[in-house]
Design an enzyme around this catalytic site. Structure first.
Site, mmCIF file in Angstrom:
data_model
loop_
_atom_site.group_PDB
_atom_site.id
_atom_site.type_symbol
_atom_site.label_atom_id
_atom_site.label_comp_id
_atom_site.label_asym_id
_atom_site.label_seq_id
_atom_site.Cartn_x
_atom_site.Cartn_y
_atom_site.Cartn_z
ATOM 1 N N TRP A 102 0.831 -1.205 0.000
ATOM 2 C CA TRP A 102 0.000 0.000 0.000
ATOM 3 C C TRP A 102 0.862 1.250 0.000
ATOM 4 O O TRP A 102 0.528 2.240 -0.666
ATOM 5 C CB TRP A 102 -0.993 -0.015 1.160
ATOM 6 C CG TRP A 102 -2.055 -1.041 0.944
ATOM 7 C CD1 TRP A 102 -2.263 -2.179 1.659
ATOM 8 C CD2 TRP A 102 -3.027 -1.068 -0.118
ATOM 9 N NE1 TRP A 102 -3.308 -2.899 1.114
ATOM 10 C CE2 TRP A 102 -3.796 -2.245 0.031
ATOM 11 C CE3 TRP A 102 -3.325 -0.204 -1.193
ATOM 12 C CZ2 TRP A 102 -4.843 -2.590 -0.839
ATOM 13 C CZ3 TRP A 102 -4.365 -0.534 -2.055
ATOM 14 C CH2 TRP A 102 -5.111 -1.710 -1.877
ATOM 15 N N ASP A 172 -2.104 6.448 6.373
ATOM 16 C CA ASP A 172 -3.141 5.603 5.779
ATOM 17 C C ASP A 172 -3.518 4.554 6.822
ATOM 18 O O ASP A 172 -2.885 3.518 6.942
ATOM 19 C CB ASP A 172 -2.594 4.937 4.511
ATOM 20 C CG ASP A 172 -3.591 3.941 3.912
ATOM 21 O OD1 ASP A 172 -4.686 3.760 4.484
ATOM 22 O OD2 ASP A 172 -3.259 3.342 2.870
ATOM 23 N N LYS A 196 -12.658 -2.081 6.193
ATOM 24 C CA LYS A 196 -11.927 -2.987 7.080
ATOM 25 C C LYS A 196 -12.440 -2.901 8.517
ATOM 26 O O LYS A 196 -12.854 -3.889 9.082
ATOM 27 C CB LYS A 196 -10.438 -2.688 7.023
ATOM 28 C CG LYS A 196 -9.774 -3.324 5.791
ATOM 29 C CD LYS A 196 -9.187 -2.363 4.831
ATOM 30 C CE LYS A 196 -8.767 -3.070 3.546
ATOM 31 N NZ LYS A 196 -7.979 -2.195 2.695
HETATM 32 C C1 LIG Z 1 -7.460 -1.703 1.675
HETATM 33 C C2 LIG Z 1 -6.399 -0.674 1.773
HETATM 34 C C3 LIG Z 1 -6.292 0.379 0.842
HETATM 35 C C4 LIG Z 1 -7.204 0.489 -0.344
HETATM 36 O O1 LIG Z 1 -8.430 0.904 0.034
HETATM 37 P P1 LIG Z 1 -9.576 1.236 -1.031
HETATM 38 O O2 LIG Z 1 -10.635 1.789 -0.150
HETATM 39 O O3 LIG Z 1 -9.944 -0.058 -1.684
HETATM 40 O O4 LIG Z 1 -9.038 2.205 -2.013
HETATM 41 C C5 LIG Z 1 -5.306 1.316 1.019
HETATM 42 N N1 LIG Z 1 -4.462 1.244 2.058
HETATM 43 C C6 LIG Z 1 -4.519 0.251 2.966
HETATM 44 C C7 LIG Z 1 -3.547 0.211 4.105
HETATM 45 C C8 LIG Z 1 -5.483 -0.732 2.852
HETATM 46 O O5 LIG Z 1 -5.559 -1.728 3.759
#
Ligand SMILES: *Cc1c(COP(=O)(O)O)cnc(C)c1O
Length: 360
Positions: A102, A172, A196
């Site tokens: 990511w 993030d 999540k």
């Molecule tokens: C799942 C995830 C993403 C992507 O998220 P989307 O909402 O599908 O764009 C980005 N960063 C992390 C750490 C993730 O776990």
């Protein structure tokens, strides 16, 4: 069929109580005679749902008053572009810490808008650790520092919050938000896709310090402009109303269950049980450095990878689903967010021991 223990990395399990409440309110929310999905986002019913969700999130995360909370769309992935667009503010460089898949995606997107200094990378160790504070090569002229506190795919989590001095820190937090208390004031921006640990896919939450809002690079789409989102209380266009409502139910569920402190205790215990099962066996393995192991995503491999398919098949039969590792890595991954009950971990650990006994 009975509900399963779903170890999906995302979209992931939601608390059963939340789903039941949504079900009970499906046809008639609070005497309105309609589903939340059918409401105008400008009507007083939805406005109250939206405001309450924000207030509850602020309370749960102890978000200081000088931060805005935005309820957006486009996933965390849209923020990979929106962040440099909004945060460069006349500068041309940003620092990024690379700890996995990511991080790499965020870096690739940022490179379209600015010079990216890789402040640290753990690719040499195949992304199985996190850099220490002293290993961070931060630039004095960076507009911000970006990192991924929890790398969802490889299950690598920072055990500390980097100190970036006066340079805003951007995180993030997609796969670890709400898993424990954090000091929001240490961050310039926190962002997370909802699927999540917050609610259904389609909602993205951005928590941003107010003084960072207001200057965007030329050509920034209105939908990516934090100022426009903030000025319109995340309703510049039609927001993801149902996701917002469900997120609100999840925030109330967290409050009712002891808040983030209680979540942290439970999550730490759940993760410890699973890592102990992996480490206590010669049949299962996890490559991540002990201090950087994720509480939320636990990848593991079988010493006999030829048994992977059998493991997954048999697990599914006993109600343990979505344990397949990320397609780029193979093996297994158990994602164990807030909504995964401790009973799910106990069932998985018991299954692993039994599987090893029969096949090890
Ligand atoms: C799942 C995830 C993403 C992507 O998220 P989307 O909402 O599908 O764009 C980005 N960063 C992390 C750490 C993730 O776990």
């Amino acid at each position: 069929m009975a509900r399963v223990f779903n170890f999906s990395a995302g979209p992931a399990m939601l608390p059963e109580e939340v789903l039941k409440q949504a079900q009970a309110e499906m046809m008639d929310w609070n005497g309105s005679g309609m589903s939340v999905m059918e409401m105008s986002h400008r009507g007083k019913e939805f406005m109250s749902i939206a405001a309450e969700a924000e207030a509850d999130l602020r309370e749960v995360m102890v978000i200081p008053d000088n931060y805005k909370v935005l309820f957006l769309q486009g996933g965390a992935s849209s923020q990979f572009a929106a962040l440099p667009m909004n945060l460069l503010r006349g500068k041309s460089k940003a620092d990024y810490i690379n700890t996995g898949d990511w991080s790499k995606k965020a870096i690739a997107e940022a490179k379209r808008y600015c010079d990216v200094n890789i402040a640290a990378t753990t690719d040499g160790g195949n992304f199985t650790s996190t850099p220490s504070q002293s290993e961070l090569n931060l630039s004095a002229d960076a507009a911000f520092v970006h990192y991924t506190p929890n790398e969802t795919i490889r299950g690598v989590e920072f055990p500390y919050i980097p100190d970036t001095g006066d340079v805003p820190l951007v995180a993030d937090l997609s796969s670890t938000i709400l898993s424990r208390p954090i000091d929001v004031s240490r961050f310039g921006v926190i962002y997370a896709g909802a699927q999540k640990n917050i609610g259904p896919a389609g909602l993205t939450i951005v928590i941003i310090r107010e003084d960072l809002i207001g200057e965007v690079i030329d050509g920034t789409p209105s939908m990516f402009n934090y100022q426009i989102a903030a000025d319109n209380e995340s309703m510049y266009n039609t927001p993801p109303t149902y996701g917002w409502y469900l997120a609100g139910l999840v925030f109330k569920w967290i409050k009712k269950n002891g808040g983030l402190k209680a979540m942290a205790e439970l999550n730490e215990r759940k993760a410890a049980k699973l890592y102990a099962a992996i480490d206590g066996s010669d049949f299962f393995a996890n490559p991540v450095a002990a201090e950087s192991r994720s509480w939320m995503n636990v990848p593991f491999t079988l010493v006999k990878p030829e048994l992977d398919a059998t493991f997954l098949e048999e697990a599914k039969k006993v109600g343990l689903t979505t344990l397949k590792g990320h397609r780029s890595l193979g093996g297994m991954r158990a994602s164990i967010y807030n909504a995964m009950p401790e009973a799910g971990i106990d069932a998985l650990v018991a299954f692993m021991a039994d599987f090893e006994k029969r096949y090890g």
